[in-house]
Design a protein around this motif. Structure first.
Motif, PDB file in Angstrom:
ATOM      1  N   PRO A 189      26.054  71.263  59.069  1.00 44.17           N
ATOM      2  CA  PRO A 189      27.343  71.953  59.163  1.00 44.17           C
ATOM      3  C   PRO A 189      28.497  70.954  59.269  1.00 44.17           C
ATOM      4  N   GLY A 190      29.647  71.333  58.765  1.00 47.10           N
ATOM      5  CA  GLY A 190      30.832  70.495  58.934  1.00 47.10           C
ATOM      6  C   GLY A 190      31.559  70.240  57.627  1.00 47.10           C
ATOM      7  N   GLU A 191      32.787  69.820  57.762  1.00 47.92           N
ATOM      8  CA  GLU A 191      33.628  69.537  56.607  1.00 47.92           C
ATOM      9  C   GLU A 191      33.219  68.203  55.984  1.00 47.92           C
ATOM     10  N   ARG A 192      32.891  68.236  54.699  1.00 45.58           N
ATOM     11  CA  ARG A 192      32.527  66.996  53.993  1.00 45.58           C
ATOM     12  C   ARG A 192      33.749  66.112  53.816  1.00 45.58           C
ATOM     13  N   ILE A 193      33.623  64.875  54.235  1.00 46.28           N
ATOM     14  CA  ILE A 193      34.716  63.920  54.039  1.00 46.28           C
ATOM     15  C   ILE A 193      34.133  62.593  53.539  1.00 46.28           C
ATOM     16  N   THR A 194      34.999  61.817  52.929  1.00 50.00           N
ATOM     17  CA  THR A 194      34.649  60.451  52.556  1.00 50.00           C
ATOM     18  C   THR A 194      35.599  59.517  53.290  1.00 50.00           C
ATOM     19  N   VAL A 195      35.023  58.516  53.934  1.00 48.63           N
ATOM     20  CA  VAL A 195      35.835  57.477  54.584  1.00 48.63           C
ATOM     21  C   VAL A 195      35.727  56.239  53.715  1.00 48.63           C
ATOM     22  N   ILE A 196      36.869  55.713  53.339  1.00 46.66           N
ATOM     23  CA  ILE A 196      36.858  54.580  52.413  1.00 46.66           C
ATOM     24  C   ILE A 196      37.910  53.565  52.852  1.00 46.66           C
ATOM     25  N   GLY A 197      37.622  52.301  52.673  1.00 43.69           N
ATOM     26  CA  GLY A 197      38.613  51.300  53.053  1.00 43.69           C
ATOM     27  C   GLY A 197      38.161  49.900  52.701  1.00 43.69           C
ATOM     28  N   GLN A 198      39.067  48.988  52.884  1.00 42.67           N
ATOM     29  CA  GLN A 198      38.771  47.573  52.678  1.00 42.67           C
ATOM     30  C   GLN A 198      38.880  46.850  54.020  1.00 42.67           C
ATOM     31  N   GLU A 242      43.704  62.225  52.337  1.00 44.64           N
ATOM     32  CA  GLU A 242      44.157  62.493  50.968  1.00 44.64           C
ATOM     33  C   GLU A 242      43.212  63.501  50.354  1.00 44.64           C
ATOM     34  N   GLU A 243      43.773  64.485  49.633  1.00 43.53           N
ATOM     35  CA  GLU A 243      42.935  65.418  48.878  1.00 43.53           C
ATOM     36  C   GLU A 243      42.807  64.879  47.459  1.00 43.53           C
ATOM     37  N   THR A 244      41.598  64.670  47.018  1.00 44.17           N
ATOM     38  CA  THR A 244      41.376  64.127  45.682  1.00 44.17           C
ATOM     39  C   THR A 244      40.493  65.110  44.914  1.00 44.17           C
ATOM     40  N   PRO A 245      40.409  64.948  43.587  1.00 42.24           N
ATOM     41  CA  PRO A 245      39.553  65.850  42.806  1.00 42.24           C
ATOM     42  C   PRO A 245      38.100  65.833  43.287  1.00 42.24           C
ATOM     43  N   SER A 246      37.667  64.730  43.882  1.00 36.70           N
ATOM     44  CA  SER A 246      36.273  64.677  44.333  1.00 36.70           C
ATOM     45  C   SER A 246      36.123  65.005  45.817  1.00 36.70           C
ATOM     46  N   GLY A 247      37.202  65.473  46.453  1.00 29.12           N
ATOM     47  CA  GLY A 247      37.077  65.895  47.839  1.00 29.12           C
ATOM     48  C   GLY A 247      38.066  65.213  48.764  1.00 29.12           C
ATOM     49  N   THR A 248      37.845  65.447  50.031  1.00 25.75           N
ATOM     50  CA  THR A 248      38.755  64.909  51.043  1.00 25.75           C
ATOM     51  C   THR A 248      38.385  63.467  51.369  1.00 25.75           C
ATOM     52  N   VAL A 249      39.365  62.607  51.258  1.00 23.55           N
ATOM     53  CA  VAL A 249      39.151  61.181  51.502  1.00 23.55           C
ATOM     54  C   VAL A 249      40.066  60.743  52.639  1.00 23.55           C
ATOM     55  N   TYR A 250      39.503  60.004  53.563  1.00 28.94           N
ATOM     56  CA  TYR A 250      40.307  59.334  54.588  1.00 28.94           C
ATOM     57  C   TYR A 250      40.297  57.841  54.287  1.00 28.94           C
ATOM     58  N   ARG A 251      41.479  57.293  54.155  1.00 26.98           N
ATOM     59  CA  ARG A 251      41.611  55.868  53.860  1.00 26.98           C
ATOM     60  C   ARG A 251      41.780  55.105  55.171  1.00 26.98           C
ATOM     61  N   PHE A 252      40.912  54.125  55.378  1.00 29.81           N
ATOM     62  CA  PHE A 252      40.946  53.372  56.638  1.00 29.81           C
ATOM     63  C   PHE A 252      40.735  51.896  56.329  1.00 29.81           C
TER      64      PHE A 252
END
Lengths: 201, 235
Positions: free
Chosen positions: A47-56, A176-186
Motif C-alpha cells: 500500500p502507498g503512493e508510488r514515488i521515485t526519489v532521484i538525485g545526484q 514534480e509530476e512527470t509522465p512516468s509518475g511522481t518524482v522527488y528530486r533530492f
C-alpha cells in the motif's frame, strides 16, 4: 550508561571505489552475485503512493560523484518500520531499505522507486533516512529527506527544527509530476553554499 | 509511541574526520559544516532486517563462490570474529558483507585498471549472517597489496572491506580489516585516519586456534558497533 568497561567502537573506513560488485552487483551488471538489496523496494501489492526519489551527489567542485553509494531507510505508508523496535510492526512486506550506486546512470544519479512514507509519530513529518558512502569519505554521512508537499508537517518536525532555518531547504526534496509518475528530486551537496545538512545521530 | 532507547553516541575519538589532509579525495568530498545533533527518533534505532537464510553457505566461502574451472590462486585464509555492541552484547542474525582484491591485488570491479592479473576463479565478494553469539566466519584468499594514486608510490596494505548493520540504522558501519605486521599500514593515509590505538582495532589477529591443519591460516577480527545505551534485558 557509559562506563570504563565499555568496548570501543570499531573505526569507520571508506567504502572505496570498488564496492559495487559486492554491495550493488545486480545494479552494476555483475552476474556472479545477486544483490540482497534492490533500489526498488515495494512489491506490487504494497500500500502507498508510488514515488521515485532521484538525485545526484555533488562534490565541492559541483561535479556529480560517479562512485557514491546511497542507502535509504524509511517507514511504510502508515509510518511503521519493518523492525522489532517498532511495536506496531508493519502490515506489508515492504522492507523500507534501499541501496543504489551512482555509477551506472549516465548523469550519475541515484534512483529509488519506493512509496511515500507516512508520519512515524504525531508531530513528526514524513521523511526518509539517507546514508551517503563514497571513496574519499572515511565515515558515511547521515541525512534526511523531507517532502516539499508536506509544508505544515515540516514546520513542526522536531528534527527539522533543530536545523538552522537558512539550511533547512537542503533537506526538502522537490516534488514534480512527470509522465512516468511522481518524482522527488533530492540532490546531495557535500560542500559549498548549499551544503546538505548532515546529522550526528 | 513507546520510549525509545537512544544508541550510544558516535565516539569521535574512535572515528575519522571527514576531511583528512593525508587522504586527498576527502578534500572535495567531506562535509565542511559541523554535523547537526538531533534527538533520537524511531528512525535511527530501527534498520533493515535480513533473513539469515538469504546469505547461503556458498556466499561465505570466497574460495568457492567465484569458481569457473578451478581453484582460486593465493593463500587460503579463514576470517572470523564476533560482532558486539559497546556493552558487549552480541549482534545476532545480522548481515556482514565483505569485498576484497584477489591475491595479486586486483579487484573484479570494472573500474580497477591495476596491471595485475584477474583470477578467473575468484570473485572477491561474499556475505554471511552472524549467529546467536554474534559470530561470523568467511573463507577466502588473502588479498594482495595494490597501488593507488593518492601520492607517489602509494600502496594500499592488504585489506578486506566490511559492511555491517547492527541494531539500527545509527549503528551502520563500513570499515576495512588489515593484517598483522603489514609494513604498509604505517604508510597508508586511510589506515592512519584513526591512528594509534583505534587503528589497532582494525588489524586482525593471527590465530592458531582458527587456523585449520593442512588447509588455511586463521585470522580473528572482532567488530564493535553502536547499540542501545541501556542495561541488557535478559530474555
Amino acid at each position: 550508561m557509559a562506563g570504563n568497561n565499555m568496548l570501543k567502537q570499531t573505526p569507520s573506513q571508506t567504502v572505496g571505489p570498488y564496492f559495487a560488485y559486492g554491495l550493488t552487483p545486480t545494479q552494476y551488471g555483475y552476474s556472479q552475485l545477486d544483490s540482497l538489496v534492490a533500489p526498488a523496494t515495494p512489491e506490487e501489492d504494497t500500500p502507498g503512493e508510488r514515488i521515485t526519489v532521484i538525485g545526484q551527489v555533488l562534490d565541492g567542485a559541483g561535479k556529480p560523484v560517479d562512485d557514491a553509494m546511497i542507502e535509504i531507510w524509511q517507514a511504510d505508508a502508515e509510518g511503521r518500520y519493518a523492525h522489532p523496535s517498532d511495536p506496531r510492526g508493519s502490515n506489508s512486506p515492504f522492507q523500507g531499505f534501499g541501496r543504489c550506486g551512482t555509477g551506472p546512470d549516465p548523469m550519475n544519479r541515484f534512483r529509488f522507486d519506493t512509496i511515500k512514507p507516512g508520519a512515524v509519530e504525531d508531530g513528526h513529518a514524513p521523511h526518509i533516512a539517507v546514508l551517503v558512502f563514497m571513496r574519499g569519505m572515511l565515515l558515511h554521512a547521515y541525512t534526511r529527506l523531507y517532502f516539499s508537499d508536506e509544508r505544515d508537517a515540516n514546520a513542526k518536525d522536531p528534527v527539522l527544527s533543530a536545523v538552522p532555518a537558512d539550511r533547512r531547504d537542503t533537506l526538502i526534496a522537490q516534488r514534480e509530476e512527470t509522465p512516468s509518475g511522481t518524482v522527488y528530486r533530492f540532490d546531495i551537496r557535500m560542500q559549498g553554499d548549499k551544503e546538505t545538512v548532515f546529522f550526528d545521530v | 509511541m513507546n520510549d525509545i532507547t537512544p544508541f550510544t553516541s558516535r565516539d569521535w575519538d574512535s572515528q575519522p574526520n571527514y576531511i583528512d589532509s593525508g587522504y586527498k579525495s576527502t578534500t572535495l568530498r567531506g562535509p565542511t559544516q559541523p554535523l547537526v545533533k538531533i534527538p533520537t527518533t524511531l528512525t535511527e534505532v530501527t534498520g533493515p532486517v535480513f533473513t539469515p537464510a538469504r546469505a547461503t553457505d556458498l556466499d561465505a566461502d570466497l574460495t568457492r563462490n567465484g569458481r569457473v574451472n578451478g581453484e582460486p590462486l593465493g593463500e587460503r585464509i579463514i576470517v572470523t570474529g564476533r560482532v558486539l555492541d559497546e556493552m558487549g552484547r552480541p549482534v545476532r542474525n545480522s548481515l556482514v558483507e565483505v569485498w576484497q582484491a584477489n591475491s595479486t591485488g586486483r579487484y573484479v570491479h570494472k573500474v580497477d585498471q591495476h596491471d595485475a592479473p584477474l583470477d578467473p576463479n575468484f570473485y572477491g565478494a561474499g556475505r554471511c549472517a552472524t549467529d546467536e553469539n554474534g559470530v561470523y566466519r568467511f573463507k577466502t584468499i588473502k588479498p594482495g597489496a595494490y597501488p593507488w594514486g593518492n601520492h607517489f608510490n602509494a600502496w594500499r596494505p592488504n585489506h578486506i572491506h566490511f559492511s555491517l548493520f547492527g541494531a539500527g540504522i545509527a549503528s551502520r558501519l563500513v570499515t576495512q580489516m588489515y593484517f598483522p605486521g603489514d609494513p604498509l599500514i604505517p604508510l597508508d593515509p586511510i589506515a592512519q585516519a584513526t591512528p594509534g590505538e583505534p587503528l589497532e582495532r582494525l588489524i586482525s589477529k593471527f590465530s592458531l586456534d582458527v587456523t585449520e591443519e593442512g588447509y588455511a591460516l586463521g585470522y580473528v577480527f572482532d567488530i564493535v558497533l553502536r547499540g542501545p545505551n541501556a542495561t541488557p534485558m535478559e530474555d
